[in-house]
Design a protein around this motif. Structure first.
Motif, mmCIF file in Angstrom:
data_model
loop_
_atom_site.group_PDB
_atom_site.id
_atom_site.type_symbol
_atom_site.label_atom_id
_atom_site.label_comp_id
_atom_site.label_asym_id
_atom_site.label_seq_id
_atom_site.Cartn_x
_atom_site.Cartn_y
_atom_site.Cartn_z
ATOM 1 N N TYR A 244 0.813 -1.206 0.000
ATOM 2 C CA TYR A 244 0.000 0.000 0.000
ATOM 3 C C TYR A 244 0.852 1.263 0.000
ATOM 4 O O TYR A 244 1.873 1.337 0.696
ATOM 5 C CB TYR A 244 -0.938 0.008 1.211
ATOM 6 C CG TYR A 244 -1.766 -1.244 1.307
ATOM 7 C CD1 TYR A 244 -2.752 -1.517 0.371
ATOM 8 C CD2 TYR A 244 -1.531 -2.173 2.321
ATOM 9 C CE1 TYR A 244 -3.499 -2.690 0.440
ATOM 10 C CE2 TYR A 244 -2.281 -3.341 2.405
ATOM 11 C CZ TYR A 244 -3.259 -3.606 1.453
ATOM 12 O OH TYR A 244 -3.980 -4.757 1.521
ATOM 13 N N LEU A 245 0.386 2.245 -0.767
ATOM 14 C CA LEU A 245 0.974 3.584 -0.739
ATOM 15 C C LEU A 245 0.027 4.482 0.032
ATOM 16 O O LEU A 245 -1.186 4.489 -0.233
ATOM 17 C CB LEU A 245 1.168 4.116 -2.163
ATOM 18 C CG LEU A 245 1.713 5.539 -2.256
ATOM 19 C CD1 LEU A 245 3.212 5.542 -1.952
ATOM 20 C CD2 LEU A 245 1.461 6.147 -3.628
ATOM 21 N N ILE A 246 0.575 5.227 0.984
ATOM 22 C CA ILE A 246 -0.236 6.070 1.861
ATOM 23 C C ILE A 246 0.168 7.527 1.659
ATOM 24 O O ILE A 246 1.360 7.847 1.628
ATOM 25 C CB ILE A 246 -0.053 5.668 3.342
ATOM 26 C CG1 ILE A 246 -0.455 4.197 3.533
ATOM 27 C CG2 ILE A 246 -0.872 6.557 4.258
ATOM 28 C CD1 ILE A 246 0.711 3.258 3.683
ATOM 29 N N SER A 247 -0.807 8.408 1.530
ATOM 30 C CA SER A 247 -0.518 9.817 1.265
ATOM 31 C C SER A 247 -1.116 10.718 2.339
ATOM 32 O O SER A 247 -2.211 10.462 2.841
ATOM 33 C CB SER A 247 -1.061 10.238 -0.111
ATOM 34 O OG SER A 247 -2.482 10.130 -0.157
ATOM 35 N N ALA A 248 -0.377 11.774 2.698
ATOM 36 C CA ALA A 248 -0.859 12.810 3.619
ATOM 37 C C ALA A 248 -1.318 13.989 2.766
ATOM 38 O O ALA A 248 -0.500 14.708 2.196
ATOM 39 C CB ALA A 248 0.246 13.234 4.578
ATOM 40 N N ASP A 249 -2.634 14.177 2.684
ATOM 41 C CA ASP A 249 -3.223 15.051 1.668
ATOM 42 C C ASP A 249 -3.334 16.494 2.152
ATOM 43 O O ASP A 249 -4.408 16.973 2.528
ATOM 44 C CB ASP A 249 -4.586 14.495 1.262
ATOM 45 C CG ASP A 249 -4.490 13.047 0.792
ATOM 46 O OD1 ASP A 249 -3.459 12.689 0.193
ATOM 47 O OD2 ASP A 249 -5.442 12.284 1.026
ATOM 48 N N GLU A 250 -2.196 17.180 2.099
ATOM 49 C CA GLU A 250 -2.091 18.535 2.652
ATOM 50 C C GLU A 250 -2.756 19.592 1.788
ATOM 51 O O GLU A 250 -3.460 20.462 2.264
ATOM 52 C CB GLU A 250 -0.612 18.888 2.826
ATOM 53 C CG GLU A 250 -0.396 20.305 3.333
ATOM 54 C CD GLU A 250 1.048 20.760 3.199
ATOM 55 O OE1 GLU A 250 1.457 21.631 3.968
ATOM 56 O OE2 GLU A 250 1.750 20.243 2.313
ATOM 57 N N GLY B 90 -7.971 22.876 6.809
ATOM 58 C CA GLY B 90 -8.238 22.280 8.116
ATOM 59 C C GLY B 90 -6.984 21.959 8.913
ATOM 60 O O GLY B 90 -6.061 22.768 9.009
ATOM 61 N N SER B 91 -6.937 20.752 9.481
ATOM 62 C CA SER B 91 -5.804 20.354 10.320
ATOM 63 C C SER B 91 -4.511 20.178 9.525
ATOM 64 O O SER B 91 -3.430 20.167 10.090
ATOM 65 C CB SER B 91 -6.129 19.050 11.059
ATOM 66 O OG SER B 91 -7.207 19.224 11.937
ATOM 67 N N GLU B 92 -4.619 19.981 8.228
ATOM 68 C CA GLU B 92 -3.488 19.963 7.297
ATOM 69 C C GLU B 92 -2.493 18.824 7.539
ATOM 70 O O GLU B 92 -1.390 19.030 8.052
ATOM 71 C CB GLU B 92 -2.763 21.307 7.333
ATOM 72 C CG GLU B 92 -1.926 21.570 6.098
ATOM 73 C CD GLU B 92 -1.493 23.028 5.977
ATOM 74 O OE1 GLU B 92 -0.315 23.254 5.679
ATOM 75 O OE2 GLU B 92 -2.346 23.929 6.172
ATOM 76 N N PRO B 93 -2.859 17.592 7.164
ATOM 77 C CA PRO B 93 -1.899 16.488 7.258
ATOM 78 C C PRO B 93 -0.700 16.727 6.359
ATOM 79 O O PRO B 93 -0.862 17.125 5.201
ATOM 80 C CB PRO B 93 -2.715 15.280 6.792
ATOM 81 C CG PRO B 93 -3.844 15.848 5.992
ATOM 82 C CD PRO B 93 -4.152 17.180 6.592
ATOM 83 N N GLU B 94 0.495 16.489 6.887
ATOM 84 C CA GLU B 94 1.710 16.801 6.120
ATOM 85 C C GLU B 94 2.700 15.639 6.067
ATOM 86 O O GLU B 94 3.089 15.185 5.008
ATOM 87 C CB GLU B 94 2.390 18.047 6.695
ATOM 88 C CG GLU B 94 3.669 18.405 5.971
ATOM 89 C CD GLU B 94 3.919 19.883 5.911
ATOM 90 O OE1 GLU B 94 5.047 20.272 5.597
ATOM 91 O OE2 GLU B 94 2.990 20.668 6.174
ATOM 92 N N GLY B 95 3.178 15.175 7.226
ATOM 93 C CA GLY B 95 4.112 14.066 7.254
ATOM 94 C C GLY B 95 3.380 12.755 7.486
ATOM 95 O O GLY B 95 2.288 12.735 8.061
ATOM 96 N N VAL B 96 3.977 11.635 7.046
ATOM 97 C CA VAL B 96 3.326 10.342 7.259
ATOM 98 C C VAL B 96 4.364 9.234 7.257
ATOM 99 O O VAL B 96 5.331 9.282 6.497
ATOM 100 C CB VAL B 96 2.235 10.081 6.191
ATOM 101 C CG1 VAL B 96 2.838 9.933 4.806
ATOM 102 C CG2 VAL B 96 1.378 8.887 6.545
ATOM 103 N N LEU C 198 -0.184 16.546 11.795
ATOM 104 C CA LEU C 198 -1.215 17.513 11.431
ATOM 105 C C LEU C 198 -0.643 18.893 11.727
ATOM 106 O O LEU C 198 -0.684 19.375 12.868
ATOM 107 C CB LEU C 198 -2.495 17.257 12.224
ATOM 108 C CG LEU C 198 -3.060 15.826 12.161
ATOM 109 C CD1 LEU C 198 -4.334 15.721 12.976
ATOM 110 C CD2 LEU C 198 -3.297 15.390 10.720
ATOM 111 N N GLU C 199 -0.116 19.520 10.693
ATOM 112 C CA GLU C 199 0.703 20.721 10.906
ATOM 113 C C GLU C 199 -0.067 21.848 11.585
ATOM 114 O O GLU C 199 0.423 22.489 12.505
ATOM 115 C CB GLU C 199 1.270 21.211 9.570
ATOM 116 C CG GLU C 199 2.198 22.399 9.727
ATOM 117 C CD GLU C 199 2.775 22.883 8.418
ATOM 118 O OE1 GLU C 199 3.780 23.629 8.453
ATOM 119 O OE2 GLU C 199 2.227 22.543 7.359
ATOM 120 N N ARG C 200 -1.281 22.130 11.128
ATOM 121 C CA ARG C 200 -2.019 23.278 11.663
ATOM 122 C C ARG C 200 -2.726 22.962 12.981
ATOM 123 O O ARG C 200 -3.068 23.877 13.735
ATOM 124 C CB ARG C 200 -3.031 23.772 10.635
ATOM 125 C CG ARG C 200 -2.396 24.231 9.343
ATOM 126 C CD ARG C 200 -1.531 25.450 9.524
ATOM 127 N NE ARG C 200 -0.960 25.880 8.250
ATOM 128 C CZ ARG C 200 -0.303 27.020 8.056
ATOM 129 N NH1 ARG C 200 -0.117 27.846 9.081
ATOM 130 N NH2 ARG C 200 0.189 27.321 6.872
#
Length: 455
Positions: free
Chosen positions: A302-308, A367-373, A388-390
């Protein structure tokens, strides 16, 4: 530097965990007010490297499960005005780290420096593409792949000119001293299903000659912006997020060529899109995913993405039905085919609100802004942790059912680092003797927080 006693006292009063959760363990204070950004851990030594782009340096820390994080070296690498460190990473096993450095002229090639971790000795410098933003060693340490974002812009008559995005492949099979570089160019993405297209009418916010401007965004190589690199566990493939293009480039490492590009499509889920001082997910978010960091599950499936997110529609989305930028999700794809399997929907913001860390002022914008994963297996489960950067927080996600990823916990980074604007960005996972540690760089505070996953 390290502050453990009060944290330990806090743990002594806490109830025993009955389910998987992240707990704060320690804090490293760099002495700078901001700038800690990208982080990497060498599993064999538990050494941690963290970059500080604002100061032009990297810190080498020692992770000790009993003592926390202590700095063992600091290497000043870039003088003011001589470029910027954009990423740093440890070799999987050798006393080597690599940093990518963008040129102070945003339209000129950057470089990768290979250095000895112990004393910072320069071992080799390799010229790469324009505006490098991320790099990664293959699991065996025999290749490095760099995402060259090509983000620099300059005025060109009535319009603007940008460098081309590209991907650099550095072959280390004969050693760092004789490293060879090849540049993988990227094609026009017009017609790539699920990728950003002209009809999406995107604008990029960029600083040009001291002025913040909105730039029209297309599909050609000058508008392709590689962002983040990760490898498959066997090292055969490198995956590169093309954030603003809402796509993933897949590199055949042994062949040294682009295998394919697949688009990531859009999300639709409940969301709070109004800044009104409360969390009210009564609207529907329609958005391009636009991931920053990506990860591959431990089994490579699986490829997982943090959708910033990073782009905006040219016309107000409420008037034209155009998608927003940023899914506010963690998404799961089949790593071989690129097929979407599932995403977290509104869960990241829901859990952030439950934890009291949802940033309502950001409701109209990511929103919470996912960035790293990162993704790893622990306690018999397939797991993901995202920054969640923000929201100044970390999210723990159960990936045992890839079509329905479940957010188990959102914990404020402030539980390890105190209150304030923290902005967790870079994230790394390491396991030792059955214990699982998460290390995150807090960009807006200059610190590094250490968490442990416990059961």
């Amino acid at each position: 530097m390290l502050r453990i006693p009060t944290l330990c006292a806090l743990f002594a009063l806490a109830p025993l965990a009955s389910a998987l959760e992240l707990q704060p363990l320690a804090l490293y204070q760099s002495g700078f007010a901001a700038g800690t950004e990208i982080i990497s851990v060498q599993p064999s030594t538990l050494r941690v490297i963290v970059s500080n782009s604002a100061e032009g340096l990297v810190d080498i820390l020692q992770l000790d499960p009993a003592k926390g994080l202590n700095r063992i070296a600091r290497h000043n690498l870039v003088a003011e005005g001589a470029g910027e460190i954009t990423s740093a990473i440890f070799h999987p096993s050798e006393d080597i780290f690599a940093v990518c450095i963008r040129n102070s002229d945003g339209l000129k090639n950057g470089r990768v420096e290979f250095r000895a971790a112990t004393d910072g000795t320069l071992l080799n410098t390799v010229e790469i593409g324009i505006w490098p933003d991320s790099l990664a060693f293959s699991p065996q340490g025999d290749f490095v792949v760099v995402a060259n974002e090509g983000e620099g812009y300059m005025r060109d008559g009535e319009g603007f000119r940008s460098g081309e995005g590209s991907i650099s492949l550095i072959d280390l099979r004969s050693g760092v001293a004789t490293a060879t570089h090849s540049l993988i160019k990227l094609p026009d993405l017009a017609g790539v299903e699920g990728a950003t297209q002209v009809e999406h009418q995107r604008l990029l916010e960029r600083m040009i000659e001291g002025e913040e401007l909105k730039i029209p965004f297309g599909t050609g190589p000058e508008h392709i912006e590689p962002e983040y690199v990760t490898f498959s566990p066997d090292g055969a493939r490198a995956f590169v997020s093309l954030q603003e293009n809402n796509a993933i480039a897949v590199i055949d490492v042994q062949q040294g060529k682009l295998d394919k590009v697949f688009g990531l499509g859009t999300v639709r889920h409940a969301a709070d899109i109004v800044d009104d001082g409360k969390y009210d997910p009564s609207a529907e978010l329609f958005a391009l995913r636009e991931p920053d960091a990506i990860a591959v599950s431990a089994d490579g499936r699986y490829l997982i993405s943090a959708d910033e997110g990073d782009t905006d529609p040219k016309i107000a989305k409420t008037k034209a039905g155009l998608p927003s930028g940023g899914g506010r999700t963690v998404s799961v794809f089949d790593a071989m085919s690129g097929e979407l399997l599932g995403d977290t929907g509104s869960q990241l913001d829901d859990k952030a609100a439950e934890a009291g860390v949802y940033p309502d002022a950001r409701s109209p914008n990511k929103g919470s802004e996912p960035e790293g994963v990162v993704s790893f297996d622990a306690f018999g489960k397939r797991l993901v942790v995202a920054t969640l950067e923000r929201a100044d927080a970390l999210a723990l996600i159960d990936l045992d059912q890839p079509a329905q990823p479940q957010v188990l916990q959102v914990i404020g980074a402030g539980e390890a680092a105190g209150s304030g604007n923290l902005a967790p960005e870079g994230l790394a996972h390491v396991e030792q003797n059955g214990r699982h540690f998460l290390v995150t760089a807090l960009e807006k505070s200059g610190n590094v927080a250490l968490f442990e996953l416990v059961k």
